[in-house]
Enzyme design. Structure first.
Site, PDB file in Angstrom:
ATOM      1  N   HIS A 157       0.821  -1.214   0.000  1.00 37.12           N
ATOM      2  CA  HIS A 157       0.000   0.000   0.000  1.00 37.12           C
ATOM      3  C   HIS A 157       0.857   1.267   0.000  1.00 37.12           C
ATOM      4  O   HIS A 157       0.469   2.286   0.551  1.00 37.12           O
ATOM      5  CB  HIS A 157      -0.943  -0.001   1.214  1.00 37.12           C
ATOM      6  CG  HIS A 157      -1.959  -1.095   1.180  1.00 37.12           C
ATOM      7  ND1 HIS A 157      -2.742  -1.423   2.270  1.00 37.12           N
ATOM      8  CD2 HIS A 157      -2.320  -1.950   0.192  1.00 37.12           C
ATOM      9  CE1 HIS A 157      -3.538  -2.431   1.956  1.00 37.12           C
ATOM     10  NE2 HIS A 157      -3.291  -2.767   0.702  1.00 37.12           N
ATOM     11  N   TYR A 158       2.020   1.196  -0.617  1.00 34.92           N
ATOM     12  CA  TYR A 158       2.907   2.353  -0.610  1.00 34.92           C
ATOM     13  C   TYR A 158       2.324   3.482  -1.473  1.00 34.92           C
ATOM     14  O   TYR A 158       1.545   3.253  -2.402  1.00 34.92           O
ATOM     15  CB  TYR A 158       4.318   1.973  -1.068  1.00 34.92           C
ATOM     16  CG  TYR A 158       4.390   1.217  -2.375  1.00 34.92           C
ATOM     17  CD1 TYR A 158       4.497   1.899  -3.575  1.00 34.92           C
ATOM     18  CD2 TYR A 158       4.376  -0.176  -2.406  1.00 34.92           C
ATOM     19  CE1 TYR A 158       4.574   1.214  -4.784  1.00 34.92           C
ATOM     20  CE2 TYR A 158       4.446  -0.874  -3.596  1.00 34.92           C
ATOM     21  CZ  TYR A 158       4.537  -0.176  -4.777  1.00 34.92           C
ATOM     22  OH  TYR A 158       4.607  -0.851  -5.966  1.00 34.92           O
TER      23      TYR A 158
END
Length: 581
Positions: A511-512
């Site tokens: 989920h960067y």
């Protein structure tokens, strides 16, 4: 504990192995506008050029195509016909593929955590665990979005890709355990972000087929869009008249044979180039195009378009930590279906695997070393050799060792952030990225609170059918620190602290975000500050990851901004009528 238990735990931390599951053939959309970039002319002209056919780029291009000519450039190939992408039972197979043509391009952050970026039409929605959930109303307000259009955009996405999962026993026990320990209320099934425990949506349908952002191209007007696959953009082209700001007016891209092509905007000042290349790809491409920190770009002999020191800053990745719970009974194959949204900034989720008697398990689970998830080794020691060793051990074990599931926590935000820099001028190379996990002590405290919540779930009455009574949580944690092939630092105290557990076992949940953030690199309309005719629309613009899982909001954002752009050109309600499909 006997040797069998040690082997079980080592293998479990190395990965849940999903078994095969037979499904009928998936219907492939007939996209007459989809072509390989080798067929592209040397020079072409469009109203909009969208760089990146990913989670945001597909809905954005589909929307704009209703009224204008759109070129959608995707550096990867098609997801259709690839069971490693489409089948739930094969989750992780694409992530484990490290070949040059893989839909997943592996990278390792400077923190030492192994990660992956998408290289396929549909982007990360082709590779993820499928969980679909909206952002909170507060997130929408802080982003400055129109709530009505946001809801309409989510609904537009959900008609094609979102489904209600059918919970089975293991996921149901996690849900009931969350409620039992006080993560309440029980919100049932909902796409909405609400404190308490809920069943979220999934992009896997009832037959276990994945529906990705590429499916949203079904909304596109076939005569209004050209989609080119295996088209890698090398640079955005700018022109400067008199003393005005640089104006984007074209792109240079190469096909799979290395041939060079140029695409230009038609001569209308309202036409635009839109970058939707993801949290790594978008800041990387801006830098390659001369927009970034001047000294850094000069070091790579890149011609300066605009000195913008904030490009590549604010890179964050939500840290994930998990505890494996071996089960005395078989468990179902499940990815993320249930989430506990706590009041202290931690999200609790779970995944499970099952082996069938007489079958060969597929070692592509959500925590498998084959996809780079390796919590038995601290980040800086997650080398190819360590991965190979974990895989070797895993493959010698009995199938019973993989019966069980992981309960994980990931922190909201996060607060900690890092930066991204170029390694080379080749857009195919991964940039260097640092996320600085737990740099802010508040993130570490949230991790500890999250793991404490996981412990309580494991010890709950609701979850008792799926745990061995002689394996309390302290045993599970200490086994992590002292398994025979484990490279974790050994601790002299009798109990491994949760703070140390967080640092030693941190992994990514993919989920960067960040690198082209709002109010720093782009304005609230996602226009790049300091230049004209250029926007960035994707997760690189986020200051914080939305909701518990971002994909729904990234898809929504593509649709939302498409509608907004058309509204600016066509005028209010007329635009909404034109784009309604």
């Amino acid at each position: 504990m006997g040797v069998w238990w040690w082997k079980l735990f080592v293998a479990a931390l190395a990965g849940i192995l999903f078994s095969t599951q037979h499904c009928a053939s998936q219907k492939v959309p007939n996209y007459t506008f989809m072509h390989n970039a080798t067929t592209a002319p040397d020079v072409s002209y469009y109203d909009y050029i969208v760089i990146g056919g990913g989670t945001a780029g597909c809905p954005l291009a589909a929307t704009l195509s209703q009224n204008y000519s759109v070129l959608l450039l995707e550096r990867g190939g098609s997801p259709y016909g690839n069971p490693n992408i489409s089948d739930l039972a094969a989750f992780g197979a694409a992530l484990s593929d490290t070949s040059p043509t893989s839909p997943a391009q592996r990278f390792i952050s400077e923190d030492g955590v192994i990660n992956s970026r998408a290289r396929v039409l549909g982007g990360g929605s082709c590779l993820n665990a499928g969980f679909y959930t909206r952002a909170s109303p507060q997130y929408v307000r802080e982003a400055g979005w129109d709530g009505r259009v946001v809801n309409e955009s989510y609904e537009w996405v959900e008609k094609i890709v979102a489904f209600e999962p059918q919970l089975k026993q293991w996921q149901s026990s996690v849900r009931d355990g969350l409620i039992e320990i006080g993560v309440v209320p029980n919100n049932g099934f909902t796409y909405d972000h609400i404190d308490g425990t809920k069943v979220g949506g999934t992009i896997f349908d009832q037959n276990g087929f994945r529906h990705t952002a590429a499916d949203l191209l079904q909304y596109a007007k076939p005569t209004g869009i050209t989609l080119l696959l295996d088209a890698t953009v090398h640079r955005i082209l700018f022109r400067v008249k008199d003393r005005s700001k640089p104006m984007a007016h074209g792109v240079v891209f190469r096909d799979s044979l290395g041939r060079r092509h140029k695409a230009y905007l038609k001569p209308d000042p309202r036409n635009e180039i839109i970058v939707s290349a993801g949290a790594l790809g978008s800041p990387q491409l801006l830098m390659l195009s001369g927009i970034g920190p001047e000294e850094h770009l000069k070091a790579h002999n890149i011609r300066i378009t605009l000195d913008q020191p904030l490009v590549g800053q604010g890179m964050s990745d939500n840290p994930m930590n998990a505890i494996f719970v071996p089960s005395p009974v078989p468990v179902e194959i499940s990815l993320i279906e249930v989430v506990g949204i706590t009041t202290f900034g931690t999200y609790i989720e779970a995944a499970s695997g099952e082996n069938f008697a007489g079958g060969s398990p597929k070692d592509y689970g959500m925590f498998s070393p084959k996809i780079g998830q390796l919590s038995t080794v601290p980040p800086k020691q997650r080398t190819p050799e360590a991965l190979a060793k974990a895989i070797e051990v895993m493959e010698t074990l009995d199938q019973a060792a993989f019966r069980g599931g992981f309960i994980l926590e990931k922190i909201m935000g996060p607060i900690s952030s890092g930066h991204l820099e170029l390694r080379s001028r080749d857009p195919n190379d991964n940039p260097s990225v640092t996320f600085n996990y737990f740099q802010d002590p508040r993130d570490l405290q949230r991790c500890v609170q999250g793991l404490s919540t996981v412990e309580k779930i494991i010890e709950s009455k609701a979850f008792s059918p799926f745990r061995y009574p002689n394996m309390p949580v302290p045993v599970l944690l200490n086994m992590t620190a002292s398994a025979p092939v484990n490279l974790l630092p050994k601790h002299t105290n009798s109990s491994l602290s949760l703070e140390q557990y967080c640092k030693d076992t941190v992994m990514t949940i993919w989920h960067y975000h960040g690198g082209c953030q709002v109010a720093k690199v782009v304005d609230r309309d996602y226009k790049v500050l300091g230049v004209d005719a250029l926007r960035v629309i994707d997760g690189s613009t986020f200051n914080y990851s939305p909701g518990t899982n971002p994909q729904a909001t990234v898809m929504m954002l593509g649709r939302y901004m498409g509608v907004k752009i058309l509204s600016e050109r066509l005028g209010g309600a007329a635009a909404a009528d034109e784009t309604e499909q």
